[in-house]
Design an enzyme around this catalytic site. Structure first.
Site, mmCIF file in Angstrom:
data_model
loop_
_atom_site.group_PDB
_atom_site.id
_atom_site.type_symbol
_atom_site.label_atom_id
_atom_site.label_comp_id
_atom_site.label_asym_id
_atom_site.label_seq_id
_atom_site.Cartn_x
_atom_site.Cartn_y
_atom_site.Cartn_z
ATOM 1 N N GLY A 170 -5.274 7.704 5.571
ATOM 2 C CA GLY A 170 -4.386 8.714 6.150
ATOM 3 C C GLY A 170 -3.160 8.928 5.286
ATOM 4 O O GLY A 170 -2.686 10.059 5.121
ATOM 5 N N ASP A 217 1.747 -1.234 11.954
ATOM 6 C CA ASP A 217 0.417 -1.688 11.526
ATOM 7 C C ASP A 217 0.142 -3.139 11.937
ATOM 8 O O ASP A 217 -0.947 -3.653 11.669
ATOM 9 C CB ASP A 217 0.282 -1.558 10.004
ATOM 10 C CG ASP A 217 0.241 -0.098 9.582
ATOM 11 O OD1 ASP A 217 -0.153 0.749 10.409
ATOM 12 O OD2 ASP A 217 0.612 0.195 8.434
ATOM 13 N N LYS A 243 0.834 -1.209 0.000
ATOM 14 C CA LYS A 243 0.000 0.000 0.000
ATOM 15 C C LYS A 243 0.869 1.260 0.000
ATOM 16 O O LYS A 243 0.616 2.196 -0.760
ATOM 17 C CB LYS A 243 -0.930 -0.042 1.221
ATOM 18 C CG LYS A 243 -1.903 1.096 1.323
ATOM 19 C CD LYS A 243 -3.150 0.694 2.073
ATOM 20 C CE LYS A 243 -2.940 0.449 3.553
ATOM 21 N NZ LYS A 243 -2.697 1.696 4.320
ATOM 22 N N SER A 244 1.893 1.277 0.850
ATOM 23 C CA SER A 244 2.745 2.475 0.940
ATOM 24 C C SER A 244 3.440 2.750 -0.385
ATOM 25 O O SER A 244 3.499 3.894 -0.857
ATOM 26 C CB SER A 244 3.806 2.266 2.030
ATOM 27 O OG SER A 244 3.199 2.142 3.281
ATOM 28 N N GLN A 300 4.395 9.235 7.283
ATOM 29 C CA GLN A 300 3.487 10.114 6.532
ATOM 30 C C GLN A 300 3.908 11.574 6.698
ATOM 31 O O GLN A 300 3.909 12.338 5.727
ATOM 32 C CB GLN A 300 2.050 9.907 7.006
ATOM 33 C CG GLN A 300 1.529 8.516 6.685
ATOM 34 C CD GLN A 300 0.158 8.239 7.261
ATOM 35 O OE1 GLN A 300 -0.453 9.100 7.887
ATOM 36 N NE2 GLN A 300 -0.323 7.023 7.062
ATOM 37 N N ARG A 305 -9.121 11.915 12.356
ATOM 38 C CA ARG A 305 -7.682 11.732 12.574
ATOM 39 C C ARG A 305 -6.922 13.063 12.550
ATOM 40 O O ARG A 305 -7.310 13.993 11.855
ATOM 41 C CB ARG A 305 -7.133 10.747 11.533
ATOM 42 C CG ARG A 305 -7.778 9.383 11.705
ATOM 43 C CD ARG A 305 -7.286 8.386 10.689
ATOM 44 N NE ARG A 305 -5.889 8.051 10.885
ATOM 45 C CZ ARG A 305 -5.206 7.252 10.074
ATOM 46 N NH1 ARG A 305 -5.808 6.729 9.003
ATOM 47 N NH2 ARG A 305 -3.949 6.980 10.316
HETATM 48 C C1 S3P Z 1 2.348 4.707 6.266
HETATM 49 C C2 S3P Z 1 2.848 5.102 7.474
HETATM 50 C C3 S3P Z 1 2.304 4.654 8.763
HETATM 51 C C4 S3P Z 1 1.381 3.445 8.614
HETATM 52 C C5 S3P Z 1 0.459 3.592 7.454
HETATM 53 C C6 S3P Z 1 1.234 3.754 6.161
HETATM 54 C C7 S3P Z 1 2.962 5.234 5.029
HETATM 55 O O1 S3P Z 1 1.569 5.709 9.333
HETATM 56 O O2 S3P Z 1 0.648 3.244 9.791
HETATM 57 O O3 S3P Z 1 -0.380 2.451 7.335
HETATM 58 O O4 S3P Z 1 2.710 4.683 3.943
HETATM 59 O O5 S3P Z 1 3.719 6.209 5.130
HETATM 60 P P1 S3P Z 1 2.290 6.864 10.209
HETATM 61 O O6 S3P Z 1 3.202 7.603 9.340
HETATM 62 O O7 S3P Z 1 1.169 7.740 10.707
HETATM 63 O O8 S3P Z 1 2.962 6.124 11.316
#
Ligand code: S3P
Length: 453
Positions: free
Chosen positions: A109, A336, A36-37, A185, A137
């Site tokens: 998010g 996660d 996903k990232s 993020q 959030r």
């Molecule tokens: C992600 C960062 C994480 C993770 C999210 C994906 C990303 O969040 O929990 O599922 O792709 O950068 P945080 O940056 O808020 O920790």
């Protein structure tokens, strides 16, 4: 943009309850969907580059499809060529056009926070919105550094929450920022904004978080330097105004999705499965480290590098587990995975202590509370002490439910896995949100032999 049509807006649809029943002997070979990232970042960097970006293995979950739609609304050409095969024709840094309507990121998010950073360096106004979960959030963690770089917040809901409207700027100020929370993020939003700033943008993180943005920026032609910062952290320096050029991206399988069949195979008696092509980025596989410490039989096979990321096939067999203490500094590498680790811990001999889980409170749900409540609904002894979760362990889980999933895909999947290894099964109130990250979860788990009604 041509893409598969999305189901109705989440949070407004009819919930789809499900029950996972005691199962045995999971077997087979599976490849979970793309990470996903990496998928979000491939689309966003493709949109910010000149020329063509071909993506293969893109996760076609709702979260990523919303990012694809946002990139198209900002002027990039985004086309689906076939299953997981996408083409993006970017507009270059600073080339986004003002979107006609609010950008809706649904449950994601990552999508909204990264796109706030990407939009920041364009002389346009844009409204960012999401579903009922995303509207709760915190966004200040991104808004504050972006404001320091010159972005104006035109409006927002109370507390800087969504829906919010930002005015970007072609000429942002380069910025040095130490992130107050360990968040990839936040780091990524600042770096993406930094693309439009003259001079160097520097992000310091006390604990290293997933580094896909840094890696992919380099892949697209940016000048990025990464140095150690303190015992666990990193300093990332980005030279502004690079000429980003479209590049091919092969998306590896998502270790955060693989976590569910992986733990299922450990817990369900008689299981022996192989998960292929799993991304092994060290900043993502804290769960594998922890499960191995607990005694899980996980063999890492055929380690290789694909598309700039380490990948491997993983053979997992049913194993007896013992409780361990998971150090707080490992949290970013498995942030996660705590819901599914808490499920595994219920079957371990002795307590498992998970430290430093403050960030779990601001995920798709308050995951610390959602996990604790779900464990309680299934009769599993545990305590929450401050930001730590302690699961007593003991091996035998009766089951129960319905577990409230709070619009959170990982709570839904974790408690279904719990049901497979329980005495009487576990029911959950809604499976709808599983589609945000792992649309093939149900058929894949059933294909391995899981009984889920
Ligand atoms: C992600 C960062 C994480 C993770 C999210 C994906 C990303 O969040 O929990 O599922 O792709 O950068 P945080 O940056 O808020 O920790």
């Amino acid at each position: 943009m041509s893409s598969p049509s999305l189901p109705g807006a989440h949070g407004t649809g009819t919930p789809h309850p499900a029950k996972a029943l005691p199962s045995s002997g999971l077997s087979g070979r599976v490849r979970v969907p793309g990470d996903k990232s990496v998928s979000h970042r491939a689309l966003i960097l493709g949109a910010l580059s000149h020329g063509e970006t071909r993506i293969s293995g893109l996760l076609e979950g709702e979260d990523v499809l919303n990012t694809a739609k946002a990139c198209a609304a900002l002027g990039a050409t985004v086309e689906r060529l076939g299953e997981g095969e996408w083409r993006v024709e970017g507009v270059g840094v600073g080339g986004f056009r003002e979107p006609e309507a609010a950008l809706d990121f649904g449950n994601s998010g990552t999508g909204v926070r990264l796109m706030m950073g990407a939009v920041a360096g364009n002389p346009i106004a844009a409204t960012f919105d999401g579903d009922a979960s995303l509207r709760k959030r915190p966004m200040r963690r991104v808004l504050d550094p972006l404001a320091a770089m010159g972005v104006a917040q035109l409006s927002s809901a109370e507390g800087g929450r969504l829906p919010l409207r930002l005015q970007g700027l072609a000429d942002l100020s380069a910025f040095t920022y130490e992130t107050p929370v360990p968040s990839a993020q936040v780091k990524s939003a600042v770096l993406l904004a930094g693309l439009a700033a003259a001079g160097e943008t520097v992000v310091r993180e006390r604990e290293a978080t997933r580094d896909h943005t840094e890696r992919m920026l380099t892949h697209f032609g940016a000048d990025v330097r990464v140095e150690p910062f303190g015992p666990h952290g990193r300093t990332i320096t980005l030279k502004g105004r690079p000429n980003l050029t479209g590049a091919p991206v092969v998306v590896p399988s998502d270790p955060s999705s693989a976590a569910f069949p992986l733990v299922a195979a450990i817990l369900v008696p008689g299981s022996d499965i192989v998960i292929t092509d799993m991304m092994m980025n060290p900043l993502r596989i804290g769960l594998v480290t922890t499960l191995r410490e607990m005694g899980a039989d996980i063999a890492i096979l055929a380690e290789r590098t694909e598309g700039g990321e380490a990948v491997a096939d993983i053979r997992v067999r049913h194993s007896a587990l013992k409780g361990v203490e998971v150090p707080a500094e490992r949290a970013p590498a498995m942030i996660d995975e705590y819901p599914i680790l808490a499920v595994a811990a219920a079957f371990a001999e002795g307590p498992t202590v998970m430290r430093g889980l403050a960030e779990l409170r601001v995920k798709e749900s308050d995951r610390l509370t959602a996990v604790a409540d779900g464990l309680a609904a299934c009769g599993i002894a545990h305590t929450v002490e401050g930001d730590d979760l302690i699961v007593a362990g003991g091996g035998v889980v009766q089951g129960g439910g319905p577990v409230a999933t709070h619009m959170d895909h990982r709570i839904a999947m974790a408690f279904l896995i719990l049901g497979l290894a329980s005495r009487e099964g576990v029911s959950i109130d809604d499976t709808t949100f599983i589609a945000t990250s792992f649309p093939t979860f149900m058929p894949m788990m059933r294909g391995l032999g899981a009984r889920i009604d």
